[in-house]
Each structure stands twice: as C-alpha cells, then as structure tokens.
Design a protein around this motif. Structure first.
Motif, PDB file in Angstrom:
ATOM      1  N   SER A  37      -0.132  11.567 -12.037  1.00  0.00           N
ATOM      2  CA  SER A  37       0.683  12.649 -11.600  1.00  0.00           C
ATOM      3  C   SER A  37      -0.218  13.664 -10.851  1.00  0.00           C
ATOM      4  O   SER A  37       0.322  14.555  -9.964  1.00  0.00           O
ATOM      5  N   PHE A  38      -1.589  13.889 -11.538  1.00  0.00           N
ATOM      6  CA  PHE A  38      -2.263  14.948 -10.873  1.00  0.00           C
ATOM      7  C   PHE A  38      -2.695  14.486  -9.390  1.00  0.00           C
ATOM      8  O   PHE A  38      -3.101  15.144  -8.564  1.00  0.00           O
ATOM      9  N   ILE A  39      -2.848  13.052  -9.064  1.00  0.00           N
ATOM     10  CA  ILE A  39      -3.243  12.651  -7.938  1.00  0.00           C
ATOM     11  C   ILE A  39      -2.192  13.088  -6.772  1.00  0.00           C
ATOM     12  O   ILE A  39      -2.255  13.703  -5.768  1.00  0.00           O
ATOM     13  N   ASP A  40      -0.822  12.793  -7.122  1.00  0.00           N
ATOM     14  CA  ASP A  40       0.329  13.151  -6.346  1.00  0.00           C
ATOM     15  C   ASP A  40       0.300  14.864  -6.231  1.00  0.00           C
ATOM     16  O   ASP A  40       0.946  15.392  -5.333  1.00  0.00           O
ATOM     17  N   ARG A  41       0.252  15.484  -7.361  1.00  0.00           N
ATOM     18  CA  ARG A  41       0.323  17.013  -7.729  1.00  0.00           C
ATOM     19  C   ARG A  41      -0.821  17.626  -6.426  1.00  0.00           C
ATOM     20  O   ARG A  41      -0.539  18.517  -5.580  1.00  0.00           O
ATOM     21  N   ILE A  98       7.887   8.693 -13.374  1.00  0.00           N
ATOM     22  CA  ILE A  98       6.817   8.229 -12.352  1.00  0.00           C
ATOM     23  C   ILE A  98       7.420   7.674 -11.109  1.00  0.00           C
ATOM     24  O   ILE A  98       6.837   7.833 -10.062  1.00  0.00           O
ATOM     25  N   LEU A  99       8.391   6.951 -11.205  1.00  0.00           N
ATOM     26  CA  LEU A  99       9.020   6.300  -9.928  1.00  0.00           C
ATOM     27  C   LEU A  99       9.374   7.418  -8.956  1.00  0.00           C
ATOM     28  O   LEU A  99       9.342   7.487  -7.905  1.00  0.00           O
ATOM     29  N   LEU A 100      10.145   8.502  -9.698  1.00  0.00           N
ATOM     30  CA  LEU A 100      10.560   9.805  -8.800  1.00  0.00           C
ATOM     31  C   LEU A 100       9.489  10.008  -8.241  1.00  0.00           C
ATOM     32  O   LEU A 100       9.453  10.546  -6.815  1.00  0.00           O
ATOM     33  N   TRP A 101       8.634  10.755  -8.759  1.00  0.00           N
ATOM     34  CA  TRP A 101       7.347  11.758  -8.161  1.00  0.00           C
ATOM     35  C   TRP A 101       6.769  10.641  -7.363  1.00  0.00           C
ATOM     36  O   TRP A 101       6.119  11.409  -6.241  1.00  0.00           O
ATOM     37  N   SER A 102       6.325   9.319  -7.403  1.00  0.00           N
ATOM     38  CA  SER A 102       5.800   8.736  -6.545  1.00  0.00           C
ATOM     39  C   SER A 102       6.585   8.317  -5.097  1.00  0.00           C
ATOM     40  O   SER A 102       6.002   8.607  -4.119  1.00  0.00           O
ATOM     41  N   PHE A 126      10.338  17.706  -9.707  1.00  0.00           N
ATOM     42  CA  PHE A 126      11.017  17.138 -10.538  1.00  0.00           C
ATOM     43  C   PHE A 126      10.728  15.951 -11.434  1.00  0.00           C
ATOM     44  O   PHE A 126      11.118  15.760 -12.683  1.00  0.00           O
ATOM     45  N   GLY A 127      10.048  15.005 -10.843  1.00  0.00           N
ATOM     46  CA  GLY A 127       9.743  13.740 -11.324  1.00  0.00           C
ATOM     47  C   GLY A 127       8.518  14.183 -12.559  1.00  0.00           C
ATOM     48  O   GLY A 127       8.506  13.479 -13.635  1.00  0.00           O
ATOM     49  N   GLY A 205       1.385   4.998  -8.446  1.00  0.00           N
ATOM     50  CA  GLY A 205       2.226   5.296  -9.389  1.00  0.00           C
ATOM     51  C   GLY A 205       2.906   4.376  -9.585  1.00  0.00           C
ATOM     52  O   GLY A 205       3.617   3.906 -10.772  1.00  0.00           O
ATOM     53  N   LEU A 206       3.500   3.484  -8.574  1.00  0.00           N
ATOM     54  CA  LEU A 206       4.198   2.042  -8.809  1.00  0.00           C
ATOM     55  C   LEU A 206       3.695   1.216  -9.563  1.00  0.00           C
ATOM     56  O   LEU A 206       4.252   0.341 -10.333  1.00  0.00           O
TER      57      LEU A 206
END
Length: 450
Positions: A37-41, A98-102, A126-127, A205-206
C-alpha cells in the motif's frame, strides 16, 4: 488461535499466553500488504519533479496530489469500511482493497493532466481505506495484549519498507524507463517514463492478492456477536473523549510529520543537491530502509516494555520521545549542504518519527474493546489521515509557494513544520496520560479478549 469446536460454536477463543507461529505469519502477511500500500501511496513522491515539469504544476498542486487527493475518499470510506471490518470476513475486505488500489495506481500512469491524476489518487485512497481497520482487528484477535505492540510494530514497519521500495525499486524502474524513453502500450500509446513507472509498480499488489488467500479468518469473540455500529462506537468514544481526543491528536501529529517528509524529501535532494529523481529515490529509500523499520520495531518494543512494567499509559512517553528527538535532526537536515551529513540527519529523523508510530496504533487498541476495534480504528484513521496526509504535504507546498520564496524555500518549510508539530505533539501526549489510563482500564473491564 482457536479450536474447530470454538469456531463451530462462535464462542470466544481462550486467551493465549503467547502468539503461535501462524499468528506471526498473519502479522507478516499483513505487514506485506502495508508495504504494498505504501509503494502505491508514495510512488508519487519519486516522480514529482518530472511530473511537475511535464504538467506544469505548482508545489501546492503537488501537495494536493500527495495529500488531499488521497484522503478525500479515504476519510469518507474509512468508517463504513471499519464497520464492515467488525462484521464481515476481514481477509476478503483487505483483498478487495488491494485489488482496487492496485488498479488505481495503474490509472495514475494513464493520467495526462492534474485533474485525471487527482481522480486516480482518489481511487488509491479509497482502496487503501480498507486495510488498516481490518488488519488491526485481525492482529488484536491473534495476539495477546502483552505482544500487541510488537505485532503492530511489524505491521507499521511494512510502511517504511513500502516507502523504501517505492523510492529504490521505483527509482530503478524510472531510471530504466528514462533510458528507453518511456513505454509503448498497445491500445494506449506512448507513456512518459514517470507514467510507465506507475504501471509497472502496480503489479506487486496483484501478486500479494493471491498470497492473501492463505490467510484464515479467526472467529469473533462472543461480545462481537451484537455487531455494534457507529452510534455505539461514538457513544463509547464520548464517554472517554479526553483519552481519544488527546491520543488521536498526538497521533495525527506523528502521521503529519512522517507523511510530509515522505512526500517531499526526494524533491529536497533534487532541488538542493542536484540529484536526479532516481538518484534521490535511491538515497532516500536506502536511508528509510534501515531507519524506518528500526524505528518502528524499537518503538513497538518500548511500548510493550512500558506495558509489561505496569504503565497505565504506555503510548504517551514513546510518542513524546519520538517527536522531540526529531527537532535537532531536522535542524541539521535543513541547514547542512554536506550530503553524507544530511543523509545521516535524515536517517536519525526518520528513526525518531517512525519510533512513535506503533504506540499510536497499539495505544488505540488498548483504549478500545474488541467488539468496537474495527469501527473505532477506522474513525481514528479517518481523523489522523485527514490531518496528517490531507493537510501535511499540501501545507509544505503552500508554505514554499507563498511564504518561503518558491521551490528553494522547501528546507525552511520542513524545519518550521517539525518544530511546531513537535511542541503540539508533546503537549497532547502529556495531556493524554491520565484519561488514557482510565479508558484503557475500562476497555479491559468490558471483556477485551486480548
């Protein structure tokens, strides 16, 4: 851990003196989810300078992308998702998040304007709103109270590893894509290097989503069968409002400091040390890779130490130590132009800030009965995230644009923010001690299973 008979009857599991190996596996897997999550954030912080140039954005707009865009739906969705964490399968809730934020991270790579990028960041937030309430509820179910600080510190350490991975791994991807001139995708066309970096970094994430299928949902304790809602949680918080207000305020200060520096430190090194974004990502990520997890683990261990020694408010001293130690570090960080010394100061500051993080989350679990932890944690996150992320990075950008003469005032904006926040955080943590002790005792008396 519980027996099959317990699962069948739905009765509360027996309290264990120590967590088993599977409980630590759960904690490790949840920490991995926090990492992703922090990678994507925080991938955004790596690409801010090329993004700023391509889309002609101001520092204020960059701060809005880092903070406000992320928290808009995060804060709105946190409470409903926290309520769901008290009622539905928590593993599946995390999996959906996880699927949503990825997917939303991949959409950041397709953005070609401030507006489209802002909307994609809203989707990431949101994810991610589903993760922490469900994860905290799972950890509190698997671990006894005396080990909860260490379990939470492992979870929060995943955040530091995630930031490091975003900066180091993302920096390597960005450097490679820069040499190749970006990426071409059939049906989409050419993507700039910073856009293609988002697409590539959405893949972990996937992979993690598949691993989460190995996590077992523990049965609820008997007191959770009533499935209390927001009204019950709000009533409990009002009854102990002094404890929740002061602890949440101090925790929000910790979040603001951590998130603001995560957002702006790569740009700091690009602007003041003439680094490229990949070079800045490697330098900052390498420092965080060591200092961040070490700070989390030490902070969690010290929280447990105070708990074991009978402290009735173990979170407050840990938070105070963390925020006050950050002050001399930021003064050195912001004034020196010697690169090794600057990185050393940043590492010490990162350690100090992250040192306070486990006490914030573990302290909230101590304040809250098991049956309310999901929804109360989500309310806590909505508040601290709105203040820490929604206001922190935009505040730094606003200060540089309007009070410190533009991009070269970033150093002064960071120093002023830390000093002011350290004073406020200390005052709030000191004020939390007595009401925290009373509320924590009430939580344990109402049937807290940990």
């Amino acid at each position: 851990m519980v027996t099959s008979a317990t699962a069948a009857t739905g009765h509360a599991p027996a309290v264990r003196a120590s967590a088993g190996l599977y409980a630590w596996y759960v904690a490790l897997l949840l920490a991995a989810a926090h990492l992703v999550s922090f990678i994507d954030r925080f991938l955004m912080s790596l690409v801010m300078e090329p993004l700023k140039a391509d889309l002609a954005l101001s520092d204020t707009q960059l701060g809005l992308l880092q903070g406000t865009g992320f928290v808009i739906l995060y804060t709105v969705a946190a409470v409903p998702l926290g309520l769901m964490a008290d009622r539905v399968n928590r593993r599946n809730l995390i999996l959906a998040g996880i699927l949503l934020w990825s997917v939303a991270t991949g959409l950041c790579g397709l953005a070609d304007s401030f507006g489209s990028l802002f909307l994609a960041r809203v989707g990431v937030g949101f994810g991610e709103a589903a993760l922490v309430p469900a994860a905290m509820s799972l950890l509190a179910a698997y671990f006894p109270r005396r080990q909860l600080g260490r379990a939470v510190s492992l979870f929060t350490a995943g955040a530091s590893f995630g930031k490091s991975t975003a900066l180091i791994g993302g920096g390597a991807v960005l450097a490679l894509l820069t040499t190749t001139g970006g990426m071409y995708l059939a049906g989409i066309g050419h993507l700039a290097p910073w856009q293609a970096t988002f697409m590539v970094m959405a893949v972990p994430g996937l992979v993690l989503a598949a691993l989460l299928l190995t996590l077992r949902e523990p049965p609820r304790v008997e007191s959770a069968v009533a499935r209390p809602g927001v009204a019950v949680a709000a009533a409990y918080i009002r009854k102990h409002y002094k404890a929740y207000l002061t602890h949440s305020g101090a925790s929000a200060i910790v979040v603001l400091l951590i998130q603001s520096f995560a957002a702006w430190t790569p740009s700091f090194y690009v602007r003041f040390f003439d680094m490229t974004p990949p070079q800045a990502g490697l330098a900052v990520g390498s420092v965080i890779l060591v200092s961040g997890p070490l700070g989390h683990l030490c902070g969690g261990a010290l929280t447990d130490f105070f708990q074991d020694r009978g402290s009735r408010a173990p979170a407050a001293p840990v938070i105070i130590l963390g925020v006050l130690a950050a002050v001399p570090c930021v003064l050195l960080f912001g004034t020196t132009r010697n690169l090794p010394l600057s990185l050393l100061a940043f590492g010490l500051m990162s350690f100090a800030m992250t040192f306070a993080a486990p006490a914030s989350l573990a302290g909230l679990q101590m304040l809250t009965p098991d049956r309310l932890r999901g929804v109360v944690t989500s309310m806590f996150l909505a508040t601290t995230t709105f203040v820490g992320i929604g206001m922190g990075p935009p505040l730094i950008g606003f200060l540089t644009d309007h009070y410190f003469n533009g991009p070269q005032g970033l150093d002064r904006a960071l120093m002023v923010t830390v000093i002011v926040c350290a004073v406020l955080g200390t005052i709030l943590a000191l004020a939390s001690r007595r009401p925290f002790a009373r509320a924590a005792a009430a939580s344990q008396a109402t049937g807290d299973s940990s």
